[in-house]
Design a protein around this motif. Structure first.
Motif, short mmCIF file in Angstrom:
data_model
loop_
_atom_site.label_atom_id
_atom_site.label_comp_id
_atom_site.label_asym_id
_atom_site.label_seq_id
_atom_site.Cartn_x
_atom_site.Cartn_y
_atom_site.Cartn_z
N TYR A 7 0.77 -1.19 -0.08
CA TYR A 7 0.07 -0.03 0.07
C TYR A 7 0.72 1.19 -0.04
N THR A 8 2.19 1.13 0.69
CA THR A 8 2.77 2.60 0.59
C THR A 8 3.35 2.63 -0.84
N ASP A 9 3.80 1.59 -1.71
CA ASP A 9 4.35 1.64 -2.98
C ASP A 9 2.89 2.16 -3.81
N ALA A 10 1.61 1.51 -3.37
CA ALA A 10 0.65 2.02 -4.40
C ALA A 10 0.20 3.59 -4.17
N GLY A 11 0.57 3.80 -2.78
CA GLY A 11 0.03 5.37 -2.43
C GLY A 11 -1.27 5.27 -2.26
N ALA A 12 -1.88 4.17 -1.84
CA ALA A 12 -3.33 4.09 -1.89
C ALA A 12 -3.80 2.86 -1.11
N VAL A 13 -5.03 2.80 -0.66
CA VAL A 13 -5.63 1.49 -0.36
C VAL A 13 -7.01 1.16 -0.67
N PRO A 14 -6.86 0.00 -1.47
CA PRO A 14 -8.39 -0.50 -2.21
C PRO A 14 -9.43 -0.60 -1.30
N THR A 15 -10.62 -0.06 -1.73
CA THR A 15 -12.00 -0.33 -0.78
C THR A 15 -12.17 -1.65 -0.51
N PRO A 16 -11.92 -2.68 -1.38
CA PRO A 16 -12.22 -4.12 -0.70
C PRO A 16 -11.39 -4.54 0.48
N ALA A 17 -10.39 -3.85 0.77
CA ALA A 17 -9.48 -4.48 1.79
C ALA A 17 -10.06 -3.55 3.25
N ILE A 18 -10.81 -2.46 2.79
CA ILE A 18 -11.58 -1.66 4.09
C ILE A 18 -12.52 -2.72 4.25
N GLU A 19 -13.26 -3.24 3.09
CA GLU A 19 -14.71 -4.12 3.58
C GLU A 19 -14.17 -5.32 4.27
N GLU A 20 -13.07 -5.83 3.94
CA GLU A 20 -12.62 -7.23 4.52
C GLU A 20 -12.21 -6.70 5.92
N THR A 21 -11.82 -5.74 6.38
CA THR A 21 -11.55 -5.37 7.73
C THR A 21 -12.78 -5.13 8.48
N LEU A 22 -13.61 -4.64 7.78
CA LEU A 22 -15.08 -4.56 8.45
C LEU A 22 -15.52 -6.07 8.98
N ARG A 23 -15.12 -6.90 8.04
CA ARG A 23 -15.51 -8.58 8.18
C ARG A 23 -14.65 -9.13 9.20
N TYR A 24 -13.45 -8.90 9.10
CA TYR A 24 -12.15 -9.61 9.78
C TYR A 24 -12.17 -9.13 11.24
N ARG A 25 -12.14 -8.04 11.25
CA ARG A 25 -11.85 -7.25 12.62
C ARG A 25 -12.98 -6.14 12.76
N ALA A 26 -14.28 -6.49 12.95
CA ALA A 26 -15.34 -5.56 12.80
C ALA A 26 -15.28 -4.71 14.19
N PRO A 27 -15.46 -3.46 13.91
CA PRO A 27 -15.40 -2.44 14.97
C PRO A 27 -16.58 -2.69 16.16
N VAL A 28 -17.73 -3.32 15.29
CA VAL A 28 -18.73 -3.70 16.43
C VAL A 28 -19.11 -5.12 16.16
N GLN A 29 -18.92 -5.77 17.41
CA GLN A 29 -18.63 -7.18 17.27
C GLN A 29 -20.14 -7.75 17.55
N ALA A 30 -20.97 -7.06 18.35
CA ALA A 30 -22.08 -7.70 18.61
C ALA A 30 -23.58 -6.53 19.10
N MET A 31 -24.62 -6.92 18.68
CA MET A 31 -25.77 -6.23 19.00
C MET A 31 -26.54 -7.23 19.54
N THR A 32 -27.51 -6.38 20.54
CA THR A 32 -28.61 -6.86 21.49
C THR A 32 -30.02 -6.89 20.84
N ARG A 33 -30.52 -8.10 21.03
CA ARG A 33 -32.08 -7.99 20.77
C ARG A 33 -32.82 -8.56 22.01
N ILE A 34 -34.35 -8.42 21.91
CA ILE A 34 -35.08 -8.87 22.99
C ILE A 34 -36.20 -9.92 22.17
N ALA A 35 -36.39 -11.04 22.28
CA ALA A 35 -37.39 -11.94 21.71
C ALA A 35 -38.68 -11.37 22.16
N THR A 36 -39.71 -10.94 21.26
CA THR A 36 -41.07 -10.60 21.66
C THR A 36 -42.03 -11.82 21.78
#
Ligand code: HEM
Length: 407
Positions: free
Chosen positions: A272-301
């Motif tokens: 990425y330093t050589d290319a001077g840029a980060v491609p968007t699929p690598a950002i999507e993969e971060t959202l998958r691989y190390r997601a900033p939000v790991q869990a959400m709560t719900r209540i069964a109705t």
């Protein structure tokens, strides 16, 4: 887990209570997906769901899985003025009120509106980066770069004076944090209440001001909004402002930081330093691989069967997106970081009714931030291997990420 944490956000099981476990929860997730994909944890009086198909189904079915914490059989009314400010927002409301509240700000977050912000976001990024790169070869990615950017961007969008950004950091950190080791539950609860009171007071002043003299900013949009001809109640105006501030800060900071962490771990710095840029699929993969939000709560109705287990009406259910995102049933080699992975239907921004409102903004900020960063650097490496995870039961990242670099 502290009982003072907003009840809609509780998620932390005993198995993830150590530093090491919360830095790398993925081995445990895998075990759970294979052996106990839907389990009841008596300690937290809640269910945990780990597989992709089950998590997606839960997020997609808001009639059966409500976001409203009051629907839980063990719900306790928050005590004290100021507590639970963000409970009065779209995040914790089911349709139809959810749709009304989201409708107030939805247009401002559509991809087309967000794209117009790009030049300003790039300008801000460069300013912050200029300061960060004065560090003569060493910087902390979190405090010097990944943290300030989203705070300034959302402060500008809301129309909050940028001078107040340090106060924002304290507030937004405090709201998503858990009690520290040397702090009792009561002390923590008191601190949380104090923070919420301060923040509430601060915003109410701004809201009043904008109601009188609306400007072209989000606080004005929210303060002057009407639903079915009625102005929004004060708690909802305040809650929405604070939600936008809190939801977009530490999450985006962690997306930028987690991306750099993933790139380093997978020997991609040079690419990425050589290319001077980060491609968007690598950002999507971060959202998958190390997601900033790991869990959400719900209540069964109602009573409902998931993965062969019967979840009772009023039970709390934690949907582990962080685990779903690694499920091999959906992602071939789910535990590998594949920077150009396609397709990549990750659940990093959630799914369904509550799908992240700020996703286009977060994506743009991450894309600009990471590309500007790698464009400026000739070389980069981690300066300290010992990482400290973000103190939270559902937000995933590290407190700091020291880097050594050359320009
Ligand atoms: C909702 C993640 C950035 C505003 C959500 C949800 C997730 C999420 C998982 C779904 C919650 C649920 O299903 O209960 C993220 C991540 C971000 C990010 C990973 C950064 C990488 C932002 C930004 C903003 C924002 C920048 C706004 C400035 C919201 C709001 C909701 C939400 C308002 C509630 C939507 C609703 O209930 O309809 N976010 N978010 N987020 N996010 Fe984000």
């Amino acid at each position: 887990m502290s009982s003072a944490e907003p009840q809609g956000l509780q998620a932390f099981p005993e198995e993830l209570s150590t530093r090491e476990a919360w830095l790398e929860p993925y081995g445990w997730y895998r075990e759970m997906r294979e052996n106990e994909p839907v389990r009841y944890d008596p300690g937290r009086n809640s269910w945990d769901v780990f597989r992709y198909a089950d998590v997606k189904r839960i997020l997609n079915d808001d009639a059966t899985f409500s976001v409203d914490p009051e629907k839980a059989t063990d719900f306790v009314e928050p005590e004290g003025e100021g507590e639970g400010l963000i409970l009065d927002t779209m995040l914790f409301e089911d349709p139809p009120r959810h749709d009304d509240l989201r409708g107030v700000v939805e247009d401002s977050f559509r991809p087309r509106a967000i794209r117009e912000l790009e030049p300003r976001i790039r300008e801000l990024t460069r300013e912050i980066l200029d300061d960060a790169l004065e560090g003569e070869g060493e910087m902390d990615l979190v405090s010097e770069f990944a943290y300030p950017l989203p705070v300034v961007v959302i402060a500008e969008l809301l129309g909050v004076p940028v001078e107040d950004r340090d106060r924002f950091k304290e507030w937004s950190d405090a709201i998503v944090s858990s009690a520290s080791d040397d702090e009792g539950g009561a002390e923590f609860a008191e601190r949380q209440q104090e923070v919420q009171r301060e923040m509430g007071f601060y915003f109410l002043q701004l809201i009043e001001e904008r109601r009188e003299n609306p400007r072209d900013d989000l606080i004005s949009t929210i303060a002057t909004a009407e639903i079915d001809g009625e102005p929004l109640p004060r708690e909802e105006v305040l809650g929405t402002c604070i939600l936008l501030l809190v939801a977009g800060n530490i999450t985006t900071t962690n997306l930028i930081t987690n991306a750099v962490r993933c790139f380093g771990e997978n020997d991609l710095f040079g690419t990425y330093t050589d290319a001077g840029a980060v491609p968007t699929p690598a950002i999507e993969e971060t959202l998958r691989y190390r997601a900033p939000v790991q869990a959400m709560t719900r209540i069964a109705t109602e009573d409902v069967t998931v993965g062969g287990e019967t979840i009772g009406a009023g039970d709390r259910v934690i949907a582990w997106m962080g685990s779903a995102n690694r499920d091999d049933r959906q992602f071939p080699e789910g535990d590998s970081f594949v920077p150009d992975r396609s397709p990549n239907q990750h659940l990093g921004f959630g799914h369904g009714t509550h799908y992240c409102l700020g996703a286009p903004l977060a994506r743009l900020e991450a894309e600009v931030a990471l590309s500007e960063l790698f464009d400026r650097l000739a070389g980069v490496e981690f300066a300290d291997a010992r990482l400290q995870p973000t103190r939270s039961s559902f937000i995933y990242g590290v407190e700091s990420l020291p880097l050594r670099y050359s320009v």
